[in-house]
Scaffold this active site. Structure first.
Site, short mmCIF file in Angstrom:
data_model
loop_
_atom_site.label_atom_id
_atom_site.label_comp_id
_atom_site.label_asym_id
_atom_site.label_seq_id
_atom_site.Cartn_x
_atom_site.Cartn_y
_atom_site.Cartn_z
CD GLN A 1 6.87 -5.79 10.00
OE1 GLN A 1 6.88 -5.46 11.17
NE2 GLN A 1 6.09 -5.20 9.11
CG ASP B 1 1.47 -2.96 19.14
OD1 ASP B 1 1.22 -3.98 18.47
OD2 ASP B 1 1.83 -1.88 18.64
CB THR C 1 -3.34 2.51 13.68
OG1 THR C 1 -2.26 2.56 12.74
CG2 THR C 1 -4.16 3.79 13.58
NE ARG D 1 3.59 0.38 9.42
CZ ARG D 1 3.98 -0.22 10.52
NH1 ARG D 1 4.08 0.44 11.65
NH2 ARG D 1 4.28 -1.51 10.53
CD GLU E 1 3.28 -2.25 6.91
OE1 GLU E 1 2.62 -1.20 6.91
OE2 GLU E 1 4.46 -2.31 7.27
#
Length: 394
Positions: A233, A229, A64, A201, A59
């Protein structure tokens, strides 16, 4: 005579076979030379490609950033790719309203003024049905009728009260945006826009990569980068290891707005504390001894609103923070405090022989395309300057 003819025929046949074998060998040799030439060519080309590794906790907004780079400097999103996000956007809508409705029931049980979190009877019925839809793996297409039910529930005072306590729940940052656009998202011929894709998301799993140049690959002066990327987590981090070698720079994303939130995968752990520990761990990795570090203090747009309502000191790392003023000045003061904390952590976690590696901090909002473009131009300039220095040209 017949014997001589047979001998001559045999010799001719032998010569013919020998000629065929030589031709085959020559062809194979040419192929081998061509393969070696291509390998050498690709190796040389690879040497001019700088590898950038996007790291950060879940998060943090790094995916993005990745999508923005694809839009800004790569091919963007094709019509087919945009259409593929329809189910993702709809899933985000269902999951958001489920989190809000379930969260309202949870808060009604633990908060003293429980009545604030109890939806109207009509909306309760809608909430139960929508919560069940949000639990499915195969969410239905978002129709006008379902969107209207979601809108009614979203506008319920209990749900709005729950939304204002978002730090206690796992409400995604895209919640407000998608709720404001329900009519458009539920059109029968709906195709996601680029902005929808940026807000959508999808938890990154494994590794994705793109190759790009901030000034365009056709311009010889421009550096070419390969951006990776990886999942943020905890259970995804073991997949990073093989990417560490030969990296030009690490772009570490830290969501500075999440100082009062907990992890999706561990609701007892503060997100900012997790980011601090992860940044510390990455800095100490042996394979990053000479690697440049670009720290993106991300989600500033959310931070500047939140910090005026929620004190930084709610986070253990920032417990020594004391507000001095209010408004924009206070936002800047709070941001500089957070920035200094990360600077201190960088130098504390870097061995003496590593302190001279390039370290830059940038204020970012991953959803702001102009800001991301400007930031990556600065990153490009920094890395090009470093390359010139290493080559003894500066």
């Amino acid at each position: 005579m017949p014997a001589l003819c047979y001998l001559l025929e045999g010799m001719g046949s032998s010569c013919s076979r020998s000629h065929s074998v030589n031709e085959a060998n020559t062809e194979e040799n040419l192929k081998a030379v061509e393969i070696e030439r291509r390998i050498l060519q690709e190796t040389k080309a690879e040497q001019h490609i700088h590898r950038l590794l996007l790291l950060g906790a879940g998060e943090s907004g790094k995916s993005t950033i990745f999508k923005q780079i694809k839009l800004l400097f790569h091919t963007g999103f094709s019509e087919a790719e945009l259409r593929s996000y329809t189910s993702v956007v709809h899933a985000n809508v269902y999951q958001t309203i489920k989190i809000l409705y379930d969260g309202s029931k949870e808060l009604a049980q633990i908060e003293s003024d429980s009545s604030k979190y109890i939806a109207s009877p009509d909306n309760k019925e809608k909430g139960e049905r929508l919560s069940e839809l949000g639990s499915r793996l195969d969410h239905p297409f978002l129709t006008k009728e379902i969107a209207q039910d979601i809108k009614n529930l979203w506008q319920d005072a209990a749900i709005q009260e729950t939304f204002s306590h978002g730090n206690m729940l796992q409400i995604p940052d895209c919640a407000q945006y998608f709720m404001d656009n329900l009519d458009r998202l539920s059109q029968p011929d709906y195709v996601p826009t680029k902005e929808d894709v940026l807000y959508a998301r999808v938890r990154t799993s494994g590794v994705v990569e793109i190759q790009f140049s901030p000034v365009g690959e056709s311009k010889k002066s421009g550096e070419v980068y390969k951006l990776y990327d990886v999942g943020g987590q905890r259970n995804e981090r073991r997949k990073w290891i093989h990417l560490f070698e030969g990296v030009t720079a690490v772009i570490f994303c830290a969501a500075i707005s999440e100082y009062d939130q907990t992890l999706f995968e561990d609701e007892t752990k503060n997100r900012m504390m997790e980011t601090k520990e992860l940044f510390d761990w990455v800095l100490k990795q042996k394979c990053f001894e000479k690697t440049s570090f670009m720290l993106f203090l991300n989600k500033f747009d959310i931070f500047e609103k939140k910090v005026q309502k929620v004190p930084l000191s709610v986070c253990d790392w920032f417990k020594d923070y004391h507000p001095t003023t209010s408004g924009k000045q206070e936002v800047e003061h709070a941001y500089e405090f957070v920035k200094k904390k990360f600077e201190e952590l960088y130098f504390q976690s870097s061995k003496p022989d590593r302190v001279d590696r390039v370290f830059k901090i940038y204020r970012t909002t991953a959803l702001d395309q102009k800001l991301v473009k400007k930031t990556f131009k600065l990153v490009d300039e920094t890395l090009r300057r470093r390359n010139l220095m290493e080559a003894g040209l500066l």
